[in-house]
Design a protein around this motif. Structure first.
Motif, PDB file in Angstrom:
ATOM      1  N   ARG A   1     115.608  57.755  22.644  1.00 49.11           N
ATOM      2  CA  ARG A   1     116.353  58.578  23.603  1.00 49.11           C
ATOM      3  C   ARG A   1     116.960  57.721  24.717  1.00 49.11           C
ATOM      4  O   ARG A   1     117.279  58.213  25.789  1.00 49.11           O
ATOM      5  CB  ARG A   1     115.418  59.621  24.234  1.00 49.11           C
ATOM      6  N   PHE A   2     117.137  56.447  24.442  1.00 52.01           N
ATOM      7  CA  PHE A   2     117.547  55.507  25.480  1.00 52.01           C
ATOM      8  C   PHE A   2     118.870  55.902  26.135  1.00 52.01           C
ATOM      9  O   PHE A   2     118.963  56.025  27.358  1.00 52.01           O
ATOM     10  CB  PHE A   2     117.649  54.098  24.889  1.00 52.01           C
ATOM     11  N   GLU A   3     119.913  56.122  25.351  1.00 48.71           N
ATOM     12  CA  GLU A   3     121.235  56.448  25.901  1.00 48.71           C
ATOM     13  C   GLU A   3     121.203  57.772  26.650  1.00 48.71           C
ATOM     14  O   GLU A   3     121.787  57.911  27.725  1.00 48.71           O
ATOM     15  CB  GLU A   3     122.276  56.496  24.782  1.00 48.71           C
ATOM     16  N   GLU A   4     120.510  58.740  26.092  1.00 48.18           N
ATOM     17  CA  GLU A   4     120.405  60.059  26.742  1.00 48.18           C
ATOM     18  C   GLU A   4     119.752  59.936  28.114  1.00 48.18           C
ATOM     19  O   GLU A   4     120.206  60.536  29.093  1.00 48.18           O
ATOM     20  CB  GLU A   4     119.578  60.981  25.847  1.00 48.18           C
ATOM     21  N   CYS A   5     118.694  59.141  28.203  1.00 52.77           N
ATOM     22  CA  CYS A   5     117.985  58.981  29.471  1.00 52.77           C
ATOM     23  C   CYS A   5     118.829  58.265  30.514  1.00 52.77           C
ATOM     24  O   CYS A   5     118.738  58.566  31.714  1.00 52.77           O
ATOM     25  CB  CYS A   5     116.681  58.214  29.245  1.00 52.77           C
ATOM     26  N   LEU A   6     119.647  57.314  30.061  1.00 53.96           N
ATOM     27  CA  LEU A   6     120.478  56.571  31.001  1.00 53.96           C
ATOM     28  C   LEU A   6     121.528  57.440  31.670  1.00 53.96           C
ATOM     29  O   LEU A   6     121.888  57.215  32.824  1.00 53.96           O
ATOM     30  CB  LEU A   6     121.191  55.411  30.281  1.00 53.96           C
ATOM     31  N   HIS A   7     121.997  58.435  30.947  1.00 57.25           N
ATOM     32  CA  HIS A   7     123.142  59.209  31.431  1.00 57.25           C
ATOM     33  C   HIS A   7     122.806  60.638  31.844  1.00 57.25           C
ATOM     34  O   HIS A   7     123.696  61.422  32.172  1.00 57.25           O
ATOM     35  CB  HIS A   7     124.239  59.222  30.359  1.00 57.25           C
ATOM     36  N   SER A   8     121.531  60.984  31.843  1.00 58.60           N
ATOM     37  CA  SER A   8     121.145  62.319  32.296  1.00 58.60           C
ATOM     38  C   SER A   8     119.786  62.236  32.974  1.00 58.60           C
ATOM     39  O   SER A   8     118.993  61.322  32.711  1.00 58.60           O
ATOM     40  CB  SER A   8     121.085  63.305  31.129  1.00 58.60           C
ATOM     41  N   GLN A   9     119.499  63.190  33.839  1.00 57.94           N
ATOM     42  CA  GLN A   9     118.208  63.226  34.531  1.00 57.94           C
ATOM     43  C   GLN A   9     117.572  64.579  34.301  1.00 57.94           C
ATOM     44  O   GLN A   9     117.978  65.587  34.885  1.00 57.94           O
ATOM     45  CB  GLN A   9     118.381  62.984  36.039  1.00 57.94           C
TER      46      GLN A   9
ATOM     47  N   ALA B   1     110.064  52.798  27.017  1.00 58.38           N
ATOM     48  CA  ALA B   1     108.674  53.266  27.013  1.00 58.38           C
ATOM     49  C   ALA B   1     108.649  54.707  26.495  1.00 58.38           C
ATOM     50  O   ALA B   1     109.607  55.170  25.876  1.00 58.38           O
ATOM     51  CB  ALA B   1     108.086  53.179  28.424  1.00 58.38           C
ATOM     52  N   ARG B   2     107.579  55.409  26.783  1.00 57.39           N
ATOM     53  CA  ARG B   2     107.435  56.774  26.277  1.00 57.39           C
ATOM     54  C   ARG B   2     108.542  57.691  26.786  1.00 57.39           C
ATOM     55  O   ARG B   2     109.035  58.548  26.049  1.00 57.39           O
ATOM     56  CB  ARG B   2     106.062  57.341  26.673  1.00 57.39           C
ATOM     57  N   ALA B   3     108.952  57.513  28.050  1.00 56.97           N
ATOM     58  CA  ALA B   3     109.989  58.375  28.626  1.00 56.97           C
ATOM     59  C   ALA B   3     111.300  58.278  27.862  1.00 56.97           C
ATOM     60  O   ALA B   3     112.063  59.252  27.794  1.00 56.97           O
ATOM     61  CB  ALA B   3     110.212  58.012  30.088  1.00 56.97           C
ATOM     62  N   GLN B   4     111.576  57.132  27.305  1.00 52.92           N
ATOM     63  CA  GLN B   4     112.824  56.911  26.562  1.00 52.92           C
ATOM     64  C   GLN B   4     112.622  57.094  25.057  1.00 52.92           C
ATOM     65  O   GLN B   4     113.441  56.650  24.250  1.00 52.92           O
ATOM     66  CB  GLN B   4     113.376  55.504  26.838  1.00 52.92           C
ATOM     67  N   GLY B   5     111.517  57.757  24.684  1.00 54.15           N
ATOM     68  CA  GLY B   5     111.226  57.940  23.259  1.00 54.15           C
ATOM     69  C   GLY B   5     111.056  56.609  22.559  1.00 54.15           C
ATOM     70  O   GLY B   5     111.372  56.483  21.384  1.00 54.15           O
TER      71      GLY B   5
ATOM     72  N   ILE C   1     106.987  53.931  41.193  1.00 55.96           N
ATOM     73  CA  ILE C   1     107.952  54.947  40.757  1.00 55.96           C
ATOM     74  C   ILE C   1     108.468  54.640  39.356  1.00 55.96           C
ATOM     75  O   ILE C   1     108.464  55.501  38.468  1.00 55.96           O
ATOM     76  CB  ILE C   1     109.106  55.067  41.768  1.00 55.96           C
ATOM     77  N   LYS C   2     108.915  53.411  39.121  1.00 54.52           N
ATOM     78  CA  LYS C   2     109.480  53.104  37.801  1.00 54.52           C
ATOM     79  C   LYS C   2     108.398  53.113  36.719  1.00 54.52           C
ATOM     80  O   LYS C   2     108.645  53.587  35.594  1.00 54.52           O
ATOM     81  CB  LYS C   2     110.224  51.776  37.820  1.00 54.52           C
ATOM     82  N   ARG C   3     107.202  52.628  37.028  1.00 51.25           N
ATOM     83  CA  ARG C   3     106.163  52.560  36.009  1.00 51.25           C
ATOM     84  C   ARG C   3     105.657  53.952  35.622  1.00 51.25           C
ATOM     85  O   ARG C   3     105.410  54.229  34.445  1.00 51.25           O
ATOM     86  CB  ARG C   3     105.017  51.674  36.483  1.00 51.25           C
ATOM     87  N   PHE C   4     105.504  54.839  36.605  1.00 53.40           N
ATOM     88  CA  PHE C   4     105.034  56.182  36.278  1.00 53.40           C
ATOM     89  C   PHE C   4     106.133  57.048  35.668  1.00 53.40           C
ATOM     90  O   PHE C   4     105.845  57.911  34.836  1.00 53.40           O
ATOM     91  CB  PHE C   4     104.417  56.839  37.508  1.00 53.40           C
ATOM     92  N   LEU C   5     107.387  56.835  36.051  1.00 51.86           N
ATOM     93  CA  LEU C   5     108.468  57.567  35.384  1.00 51.86           C
ATOM     94  C   LEU C   5     108.548  57.192  33.904  1.00 51.86           C
ATOM     95  O   LEU C   5     108.867  58.020  33.053  1.00 51.86           O
ATOM     96  CB  LEU C   5     109.806  57.286  36.066  1.00 51.86           C
ATOM     97  N   ASP C   6     108.234  55.939  33.603  1.00 40.73           N
ATOM     98  CA  ASP C   6     108.300  55.491  32.215  1.00 40.73           C
ATOM     99  C   ASP C   6     107.235  56.112  31.320  1.00 40.73           C
ATOM    100  O   ASP C   6     107.330  56.012  30.097  1.00 40.73           O
ATOM    101  CB  ASP C   6     108.194  53.961  32.149  1.00 40.73           C
ATOM    102  N   VAL C   7     106.206  56.760  31.912  1.00 37.35           N
ATOM    103  CA  VAL C   7     105.179  57.380  31.066  1.00 37.35           C
ATOM    104  C   VAL C   7     105.689  58.661  30.413  1.00 37.35           C
ATOM    105  O   VAL C   7     105.045  59.202  29.511  1.00 37.35           O
ATOM    106  CB  VAL C   7     103.869  57.669  31.835  1.00 37.35           C
TER     107      VAL C   7
END
Length: 261
Positions: free
Chosen positions: A126-134, A118-122, A76-82
């Motif tokens: 986009r690190f902060e945005e990803c942490l606080h939104s889905q 990773a790619r999901a977090q730009g 789950i975590k590895r594929f979400l990070d793509v």
């Protein structure tokens, strides 16, 4: 894009399954004009690297959902990070399964997803945005008799954004493998669809053929995945060969008919 909002938008969404882990196949499927693409890491050849490539190729195109090889926290975590728009989890049969998925897929405080770049977090932009939104979607597959019995609890789980029915695995679980039109299978599908409608959750299904997809569309399914690349390629090749061979045979038969006796 926000895949969760996209799922809730009105209208039937037609997609297809990509199993061959090659960028050209993904691009061809995108050019065909489907509303969404299903990248298959369960029965297809995709791993995290090729899934990330598929998502990048399809960036700016229709939403890209990746079916994971299993429901483990690591997958789950590895594929979400793509950086896919959503994950599809196979063989979800209980609310406990959905609990496990939520813990692995959601950042604290809603879950226990570990933080990575990773790619999901730009790649950090986009690190902060990803942490606080889905904005990614969690889609579960109900494809067993146990899942049907527990469908209300699965569909009602807060972390579940949509459901996709697997009619072939469901038929096998009911003891009639491959008989997706058998009454037990049809009744189970209708039950899940009704529960989804009552809960306001999108309900999808796999259709092996265009005819079956049309039938499901008329039945009110929100998401339909029709066919898969390997069978579409094989069918196209077979049809082309049959047309040529059939034409040659017809010409030979006509010449035989015209031959003087």
């Amino acid at each position: 894009m926000n895949a969760r909002k996209w799922l809730q938008s009105s209208g039937m969404k037609l997609g297809t399954i990509v199993t061959i882990d090659h960028a050209a196949i993904v691009e061809i499927a995108r050019l065909a004009g489907f509303d969404w693409l299903w990248i298959d890491g369960e029965h297809g050849r995709f791993d995290e690297v090729s899934a990330a490539t598929a998502c990048a190729v399809n960036s700016g195109g229709p939403p890209t959902f990746v079916r994971l090889p299993d429901r483990s926290a690591t997958s789950i975590k590895r594929f979400l990070d793509v950086g896919c728009d959503g994950i599809i989890l196979p063989q979800v049969s209980s609310a406990a399964d959905a609990d496990d998925i939520a813990r692995a897929a959601l950042y604290p405080p809603r879950g226990e997803r570990s933080v990575g770049i990773a790619r999901a977090q730009g790649y950090g932009s986009r690190f902060e945005e990803c942490l606080h939104s889905q904005d990614y979607a969690i889609v579960v597959q109900i494809e067993s008799a146990t899942g049907v019995r527990n469908a209300e609890a699965i569909v009602g789980h807060a972390a579940v954004d949509a459901v996709i029915i697997g009619p072939y695995d469901l038929s096998g679980s009911l003891g009639i493998p491959g008989k997706v039109d058998a009454p037990q299978v049809v009744e189970s599908i209708a039950k899940i669809q009704a529960i989804c409608k009552e809960a306001g959750k999108p309900c999808g299904i796999f259709a092996a053929t265009a005819e079956k997809a049309s039938m499901y569309a008329k039945s009110g399914f929100d998401l339909i995945a029709v066919g898969m690349d390997c069978s579409i390629l094989l069918g196209g090749y077979e049809a082309m060969r049959a047309r040529i061979v059939g034409g040659l045979k017809a010409d030979r038969d006509m010449r035989e008919d015209l031959r003087p006796t």
